[in-house]
Design a protein around this motif. Structure first.
Motif, PDB file in Angstrom:
ATOM      1  N   ALA A   6       0.819  -1.218   0.000  1.00 37.61           N
ATOM      2  CA  ALA A   6       0.000   0.000   0.000  1.00 37.61           C
ATOM      3  C   ALA A   6       0.852   1.267   0.000  1.00 37.61           C
ATOM      4  CB  ALA A   6      -0.955  -0.011   1.184  1.00 37.61           C
ATOM      5  N   GLU A  67      -2.675  -5.003  -5.163  1.00 34.49           N
ATOM      6  CA  GLU A  67      -4.050  -4.742  -4.734  1.00 34.49           C
ATOM      7  C   GLU A  67      -4.307  -3.243  -4.610  1.00 34.49           C
ATOM      8  OE1 GLU A  67      -5.316  -6.976  -1.293  1.00 34.49           O
ATOM      9  OE2 GLU A  67      -4.333  -8.789  -2.035  1.00 34.49           O
ATOM     10  N   THR A  68      -3.322  -2.505  -4.131  1.00 33.18           N
ATOM     11  CA  THR A  68      -3.477  -1.055  -3.977  1.00 33.18           C
ATOM     12  C   THR A  68      -3.671  -0.383  -5.332  1.00 33.18           C
ATOM     13  OG1 THR A  68      -2.132  -1.097  -1.973  1.00 33.18           O
ATOM     14  CG2 THR A  68      -2.425   1.043  -3.047  1.00 33.18           C
ATOM     15  N   VAL A  70      -4.768  -1.793  -8.094  1.00 31.36           N
ATOM     16  CA  VAL A  70      -6.068  -2.223  -8.636  1.00 31.36           C
ATOM     17  C   VAL A  70      -7.172  -1.347  -8.052  1.00 31.36           C
ATOM     18  CG1 VAL A  70      -7.763  -4.102  -8.642  1.00 31.36           C
ATOM     19  CG2 VAL A  70      -5.376  -4.567  -9.237  1.00 31.36           C
ATOM     20  N   ALA A  71      -7.135  -1.120  -6.743  1.00 35.66           N
ATOM     21  CA  ALA A  71      -8.149  -0.276  -6.098  1.00 35.66           C
ATOM     22  C   ALA A  71      -8.089   1.159  -6.623  1.00 35.66           C
ATOM     23  CB  ALA A  71      -7.967  -0.295  -4.588  1.00 35.66           C
ATOM     24  N   MET A  72      -6.878   1.690  -6.808  1.00 37.71           N
ATOM     25  CA  MET A  72      -6.723   3.056  -7.312  1.00 37.71           C
ATOM     26  C   MET A  72      -7.259   3.166  -8.744  1.00 37.71           C
ATOM     27  SD  MET A  72      -2.906   3.862  -5.787  1.00 37.71           S
ATOM     28  CE  MET A  72      -2.779   5.595  -6.183  1.00 37.71           C
ATOM     29  N   ARG A  74      -9.498   1.208 -10.243  1.00 36.19           N
ATOM     30  CA  ARG A  74     -10.962   1.048 -10.237  1.00 36.19           C
ATOM     31  C   ARG A  74     -11.649   2.351  -9.845  1.00 36.19           C
ATOM     32  NH1 ARG A  74     -11.196  -4.807  -7.192  1.00 36.19           N
ATOM     33  NH2 ARG A  74     -10.921  -6.100  -9.070  1.00 36.19           N
ATOM     34  N   LYS A  75     -11.070   3.038  -8.893  1.00 38.48           N
ATOM     35  CA  LYS A  75     -11.644   4.318  -8.447  1.00 38.48           C
ATOM     36  C   LYS A  75     -11.497   5.384  -9.543  1.00 38.48           C
ATOM     37  CE  LYS A  75     -11.489   7.643  -4.690  1.00 38.48           C
ATOM     38  NZ  LYS A  75     -10.866   8.016  -3.415  1.00 38.48           N
TER      39      LYS A  75
END
Length: 186
Positions: A6, A67-68, A70-72, A74-75
C-alpha cells in the motif's frame, strides 16, 4: 511479481506520474471507440483513464499485481474491468482484445517469455501489442537495445508480425515502444 504494498504503491504513483508518457503510449495504440483494450501493469490507472476516454470505460480492462493499484485504478476509471493479476496470469479469454499495451511494467515481470506468450494469445486477429519501456544504456528499470532485440525475436517466435520499435522523446527520457500485430489468419 507480487506487486507493491500500500505505501510503496502510493509513493510509486506519486513519483512516477508522467502524463506525457502515458499519453504517448495511448496515442501510439491508436485506440478506437468501442474497441476492447487491455492495459497490463496499470498502476494507479493514469493511462487507463486516457484509454477509457478513447475506447469507452466499458471497453477497457486492466491488470496489476498490486491490490493497492487495482483499487486506485478502479476508483479512477469506474466501469473498467480491473483485475488483480500479472502479465503471466492475465485472466481474460484468448482473442479478447484489439489492443494491449504496457507502460514501464515489462521489466518487473517474473517471466518475460511467459508474459509475452500470454499477451499475444489474448490479442484478437489483427490486434496490436505495444510494450513501452524507458530506453537505457544498461539493464535496469527499462530496456536496453540488446533487450529490445531479444523481445522482438520472441514476439516473432510467438507469431506476431510487423514487429518494430518506435522511439519517443518524452521530457529528458527516451521511450522505446515495441509494436507488433497479431496476424489476421493463423
Amino acid at each position: 511479481m507480487s506487486g507493491f504494498g500500500a505505501v510503496g504503491a502510493r509513493l510509486y504513483a506519486w513519483f512516477n506520474r508522467h502524463p506525457e508518457t502515458n499519453r504517448a503510449v495511448v496515442d501510439l495504440a491508436e485506440l478506437r471507440a468501442g474497441e476492447p483494450v487491455l492495459e497490463v501493469g496499470c498502476g494507479p490507472g493514469v493511462a487507463l483513464e486516457l484509454a477509457a476516454r478513447q475506447a469507452g470505460a466499458e471497453y477497457v480492462a486492466a491488470v496489476d499485481p498490486s491490490e493497492t493499484f487495482v483499487a486506485m485504478a478502479r476508483k479512477r476509471v469506474p466501469g473498467a474491468d480491473v483485475r488483480l493479476a500479472g502479465a503471466e496470469t492475465v485472466p481474460f479469454a484468448d482473442g479478447s482484445f484489439a489492443a494491449i499495451y504496457t507502460l514501464a511494467s515489462m521489466h518487473h515481470w517474473d517471466d518475460r517469455d511467459a508474459g509475452l506468450a500470454r499477451l499475444t494469445a489474448k490479442l484478437a486477429p489483427g490486434g496490436r501489442l505495444l510494450l513501452a519501456e524507458r530506453l537505457l544504456d544498461r539493464p535496469g528499470h527499462g530496456i536496453t537495445p540488446g533487450q529490445i532485440g531479444e523481445v522482438a525475436a520472441r514476439l516473432t517466435d510467438f507469431g506476431q508480425t510487423g514487429v518494430r520499435t518506435v522511439e519517443r522523446r518524452v521530457g529528458r527520457r527516451t521511450l522505446a515502444v515495441l509494436v507488433s500485430e497479431r496476424p489476421l489468419a493463423a
